[in-house]
Design a protein around this motif. Structure first.
Motif, short mmCIF file in Angstrom:
data_model
loop_
_atom_site.label_atom_id
_atom_site.label_comp_id
_atom_site.label_asym_id
_atom_site.label_seq_id
_atom_site.Cartn_x
_atom_site.Cartn_y
_atom_site.Cartn_z
N UNK A 1 -60.01 48.44 -26.76
CA UNK A 1 -59.30 47.24 -27.27
C UNK A 1 -59.35 46.06 -26.31
N UNK A 2 -59.58 46.29 -25.02
CA UNK A 2 -59.59 45.21 -24.02
C UNK A 2 -61.01 44.93 -23.54
N UNK A 3 -62.01 45.29 -24.31
CA UNK A 3 -63.41 45.17 -23.87
C UNK A 3 -63.78 43.73 -23.55
N UNK A 4 -63.25 42.77 -24.31
CA UNK A 4 -63.60 41.36 -24.08
C UNK A 4 -63.16 40.88 -22.70
N UNK A 5 -62.08 41.43 -22.17
CA UNK A 5 -61.59 41.03 -20.85
C UNK A 5 -62.23 41.83 -19.72
N UNK A 6 -62.91 42.92 -20.05
CA UNK A 6 -63.45 43.80 -19.02
C UNK A 6 -64.88 43.44 -18.62
N UNK A 7 -65.68 42.94 -19.55
CA UNK A 7 -67.08 42.64 -19.23
C UNK A 7 -67.18 41.40 -18.36
N UNK A 8 -68.13 41.35 -17.45
CA UNK A 8 -68.33 40.12 -16.65
C UNK A 8 -68.85 38.99 -17.52
N UNK A 9 -68.65 37.76 -17.07
CA UNK A 9 -68.99 36.60 -17.89
C UNK A 9 -70.50 36.43 -18.05
N UNK A 10 -71.28 36.84 -17.04
CA UNK A 10 -72.72 36.61 -17.10
C UNK A 10 -73.48 37.80 -17.69
N UNK A 11 -72.78 38.73 -18.33
CA UNK A 11 -73.46 39.91 -18.87
C UNK A 11 -74.22 39.53 -20.15
N UNK A 12 -75.46 40.00 -20.25
CA UNK A 12 -76.30 39.73 -21.42
C UNK A 12 -76.17 40.89 -22.40
N UNK A 13 -75.50 40.63 -23.51
CA UNK A 13 -75.22 41.68 -24.50
C UNK A 13 -76.46 41.91 -25.38
N UNK A 14 -76.88 43.17 -25.44
CA UNK A 14 -77.88 43.57 -26.44
C UNK A 14 -77.18 44.02 -27.71
N UNK A 15 -75.96 44.50 -27.55
CA UNK A 15 -75.09 44.89 -28.68
C UNK A 15 -73.76 44.16 -28.51
N UNK A 16 -73.34 43.36 -29.45
CA UNK A 16 -72.06 42.63 -29.30
C UNK A 16 -70.87 43.60 -29.15
N UNK A 17 -69.76 43.03 -28.66
CA UNK A 17 -68.58 43.85 -28.40
C UNK A 17 -68.03 44.42 -29.70
N UNK A 18 -68.08 43.63 -30.78
CA UNK A 18 -67.51 44.13 -32.04
C UNK A 18 -68.35 45.22 -32.69
N UNK A 19 -69.58 45.42 -32.18
CA UNK A 19 -70.43 46.47 -32.71
C UNK A 19 -70.52 47.69 -31.80
N UNK A 20 -69.71 47.72 -30.74
CA UNK A 20 -69.67 48.88 -29.87
C UNK A 20 -69.06 50.07 -30.63
N UNK A 21 -69.46 51.30 -30.27
CA UNK A 21 -68.92 52.46 -31.00
C UNK A 21 -67.41 52.58 -30.83
N UNK A 22 -66.71 52.89 -31.92
CA UNK A 22 -65.27 53.08 -31.90
C UNK A 22 -64.96 54.58 -32.00
N UNK A 23 -63.99 54.98 -31.23
CA UNK A 23 -63.62 56.41 -31.22
C UNK A 23 -62.44 56.66 -32.15
#
Length: 339
Positions: free
Chosen positions: A317-339
């Protein structure tokens, strides 16, 4: 007349002083090995015959010096030999951890008929020349070295673990505990103190002792020796886990940032640093092109898939605040696997 006698005495004393100085210089140069030369050929180089212990003039063969000390090898050595032991000086190095600096006699195995009695028992045994304390130390040192070799630990950690075992053995603080368990705990403590910690499961994988017994000896040793170890953080394992998984530096930096942020924001309370590091690696890899499954990460980190899943569920739920700002996403945060 008196003045003449006085001058004669002064000149005589001066001459005696000059003669004594010259004599002392001549006598000192006679014993100086650097000035030894042939009387007939002073400029000729000297040949040293180590077999006879003589220094010989190369022009006329006159022996001008004797008692030359041979500083070469006692045994013949060949450059193409791959032997690890250097025979140029006999005897092994001293071991300060053993009593008597390891100068006791070590008897090799007998090979002739004269080495055994009528019942086939060896006549010469090392038990007569080595104390039981030294035998226990040697066996423990051998076990520590063997465990360290299996997980590629450097010699500095082995030396620290040997010193810890020596202190515990001399203090007799852990009577009744198996030496193998104490050796495993000493190796674990040495890794923590040298800044390259290993998990209990990694030590158990190369040891014959259970995780519970190593943990008990670990606490007893810290209490007996009144020493301490630094707390384990997620960064202590991140580089090694990512390297073993074959992940690039970008994913490693992102996983390190995610784990540190999760701890700072108190998102994963009560979770071990290893499980938090494994969950951070899973999240960073799933957002990149180099994806790794929970099972792959769990096999490297030594944690179960359920443990990774539970920590990841708290962090998602806090993934947006955890990733560094300069990280290049190959898969967006909203498409990460949910448990």
């Amino acid at each position: 007349m008196l003045n003449c006698l006085f001058y004669i005495k002064c000149i005589t004393l001066l001459l005696l002083l000059v003669l004594s100085v010259c004599w002392s210089m001549a006598s000192s140069s006679r014993f100086d090995t650097n000035t030894i030369c042939c009387s007939a050929h002073p400029d000729a180089p000297l040949i040293e015959d180590y077999r006879a212990g003589d220094q010989i003039c190369s022009e006329c063969g006159l022996v001008v010096g004797d008692r030359v000390i041979d500083v070469g090898s006692e045994w013949r050595t060949f450059s193409n030999e791959k032997a690890g032991a250097d025979p140029s000086r006999v005897g092994g190095p001293e071991n300060p951890l053993l009593n008597g600096s390891d100068l006791s006699t070590m008897i090799g195995p007998g090979r002739g008929d004269a080495s055994f009695d009528g019942f086939g028992v060896s006549k010469y045994q090392n038990r007569r020349t080595m104390s039981s304390s030294d035998r226990a130390l040697i066996n423990a040192f051998r076990e520590i070295t063997s465990m360290a070799d299996r997980i590629n630990l450097p010699k500095t950690i082995v030396d620290r673990a040997n010193n810890l075992f020596k202190q515990v053995h001399d203090g007799k603080n852990l009577k009744g505990r198996a030496n193998d368990a104490i050796a495993s705990a000493c190796l674990y403590i040495a890794c923590r103190q040298e800044g390259v910690p290993r998990t209990f499961k990694e030590i158990c994988a190369v040891s014959k002792i259970s995780k519970k017994e190593i943990g008990r000896c670990f606490k007893l040793i810290l209490k007996a020796l009144e020493t301490s170890v630094d707390l384990i953080t997620t960064g202590d394992f991140m580089s090694r886990f990512c390297s073993n998984l074959g992940l690039p530096n970008m994913v490693q930096r992102a996983a390190t940032h995610i784990a540190r942020k999760a701890v700072e924001l108190d998102i994963v309370p009560g979770r071990s640093p290893i499980s938090v590091a494994a969950a951070a690696i899973y999240m960073a890899s799933q957002a990149s092109e180099d994806k790794r499954s929970q099972k792959e990460i769990g096999d490297i980190a030594g944690v179960a898939d359920v443990t990774i899943r539970q920590s990841y569920k708290l962090m998602y739920p806090h993934a947006a605040k955890l990733f560094p700002e300069d990280f290049k996403f190959a898969t967006p945060i909203d498409q990460l696997p949910q448990m």
